[in-house]
Design an enzyme around this catalytic site. Structure first.
Site, PDB file in Angstrom:
ATOM      1  CG  ASP A   1      -1.886   1.182   1.264  1.00 39.70           C
ATOM      2  OD1 ASP A   1      -2.332   1.636   0.195  1.00 39.70           O
ATOM      3  OD2 ASP A   1      -2.201   1.676   2.368  1.00 39.70           O
ATOM      4  CB  SER A   2       0.097   4.822  -0.452  1.00 41.08           C
ATOM      5  OG  SER A   2      -1.059   4.823   0.373  1.00 41.08           O
TER       6      SER A   2
ATOM      7  CB  CYS B   1      -3.510   0.606  -2.484  1.00 47.23           C
ATOM      8  SG  CYS B   1      -3.719   2.344  -2.902  1.00 47.23           S
TER       9      CYS B   1
ATOM     10  CD  GLU C   1      -0.174   6.333   6.948  1.00 51.73           C
ATOM     11  OE1 GLU C   1      -1.030   5.782   6.228  1.00 51.73           O
ATOM     12  OE2 GLU C   1       0.931   5.821   7.169  1.00 51.73           O
TER      13      GLU C   1
ATOM     14  CB  CYS D   1      -9.788   4.350   1.151  1.00 46.10           C
ATOM     15  SG  CYS D   1      -8.124   4.810   1.703  1.00 46.10           S
TER      16      CYS D   1
ATOM     17  CG  HIS E   1      -5.084   4.709   4.743  1.00 49.91           C
ATOM     18  ND1 HIS E   1      -4.541   4.295   3.558  1.00 49.91           N
ATOM     19  CD2 HIS E   1      -4.056   5.163   5.506  1.00 49.91           C
ATOM     20  CE1 HIS E   1      -3.228   4.484   3.593  1.00 49.91           C
ATOM     21  NE2 HIS E   1      -2.912   5.020   4.758  1.00 49.91           N
TER      22      HIS E   1
HETATM   23  N1  DGL Z   1      -4.944   3.048   1.081  1.00 53.14           N
HETATM   24  C1  DGL Z   1      -5.143   3.578  -0.214  1.00 53.14           C
HETATM   25  C2  DGL Z   1      -6.447   3.107  -0.833  1.00 53.14           C
HETATM   26  O1  DGL Z   1      -6.954   2.050  -0.515  1.00 53.14           O
HETATM   27  C3  DGL Z   1      -4.949   5.053  -0.477  1.00 53.14           C
HETATM   28  C4  DGL Z   1      -4.384   5.996   0.495  1.00 53.14           C
HETATM   29  C5  DGL Z   1      -3.612   7.135  -0.163  1.00 53.14           C
HETATM   30  O2  DGL Z   1      -4.220   8.154  -0.528  1.00 53.14           O
HETATM   31  O3  DGL Z   1      -2.403   6.963  -0.306  1.00 53.14           O
HETATM   32  O4  DGL Z   1      -6.986   3.748  -1.704  1.00 53.14           O
END
Ligand code: DGL
Length: 265
Positions: free
Chosen positions: A8-9, A72, A150, A186, A188
């Site tokens: 992931d990011s 992600c 985050e 997402c 997150h």
């Molecule tokens: N966790 C990522 C997702 O599922 C994105 C978070 C980011 O903006 O980096 O889309």
């Protein structure tokens, strides 16, 4: 020993790594966070397209996984096919859980919370056409929620009011008051599931893709040895230098990663 690499990011993919470990305790689940390029949700499509296939190939060269999990939605809804053509192992993506939401809604109105990138993807419209015909889908993109999640998982206090300010507009537009299911599109967002739930009207159900991704990983992984000892040896990889490793350490440790390495990709 069979290894999965969950990518992931930032820390969002830890929610997918967690679902995977619960589904298959004998699998070794390594983790990679592109912290040096975080957040993805506000990056242009061109920037992400340029970066993702080579980055994923580089991570596979380092971690030698049997299966790669793009944990992600922002990356998967843009670059899944490009990544697949760049690596030689099975690649599992994470995409918005529109189908289960469409099966679950009683009002016929589904909410989608995602990054601004995922919200504008044709991939999301295609999922709606395929799986939510006849339903109404209300979308809201929020980079703010990613930042809050985050920070929360890195151990910082977050203000529930700040979460509410990101979530409440979903219900304020046309048909918003009829939403009874919200897709957390997402990875997150499940990190702050309780705060998001508290900001939704009572009775609204939140759905994410964690268990579905875990099931798909198990379908595509090579046969595993149930006697092998697993995640104790798992490693987390972080891009962007030592400062990012230090910043992410609390989140990674919380999810069981003691061995953390910086990668220069
Ligand atoms: N966790 C990522 C997702 O599922 C994105 C978070 C980011 O903006 O980096 O889309």
């Amino acid at each position: 020993m069979v290894r999965a690499l969950v990518f992931d990011s930032g820390a969002g993919g830890l929610t997918i790594a967690d679902a995977l470990r619960r589904a298959a305790p004998d699998l070794t689940v390594d983790y990679a966070a592109d912290a040096g390029f975080f957040p993805y949700g506000v990056k242009s499509d061109a920037e992400l397209r340029d970066r993702l296939p080579d980055l994923c190939a580089g991570l596979c060269d380092i971690a030698h996984p049997d299966v790669l999990v793009i944990a992600c939605n922002t990356a998967s809804t843009l670059s899944l096919e490009d990544i697949r053509s760049r690596v030689s192992i099975p690649v599992v993506g994470t995409v918005p859980a529109i189908r289960p939401a469409a099966l679950k809604t009683r009002s016929g109105v589904i909410g989608v919370l995602a990054t601004p990138g995922t919200i504008r993807r044709p991939y999301l419209s295609d999922l709606e056409t395929m799986f939510a015909a006849g339903k109404t889908v209300v979308r809201r993109g929020s980079a703010g929620l990613v930042d809050l999640a985050e920070r929360a998982v890195r151990g910082q206090e977050i203000d529930p009011q700040a979460v509410a300010e990101e979530v409440v507009p979903l219900f304020a537009g046309p048909d918003g008051e009829k939403i009874d299911v919200v897709v957390l599109a997402c990875t997150h967002f499940p990190l702050i599931r309780a705060e998001i739930a508290a900001a939704c009207p009572p009775g609204v159900e939140l759905i994410d893709s964690g268990d579905a991704v875990a099931r798909q990983v198990l379908r595509l992984s090579p046969p595993r040895d149930p006697d092998a000892s697993p995640s104790s040896a798992a490693t987390a990889y972080v891009t962007g230098g030592i400062a990012n490793l230090v910043a992410m350490q609390p989140a990674l440790k919380r999810f069981g990663y003691e061995r953390i390495e910086v990668v220069d990709l």
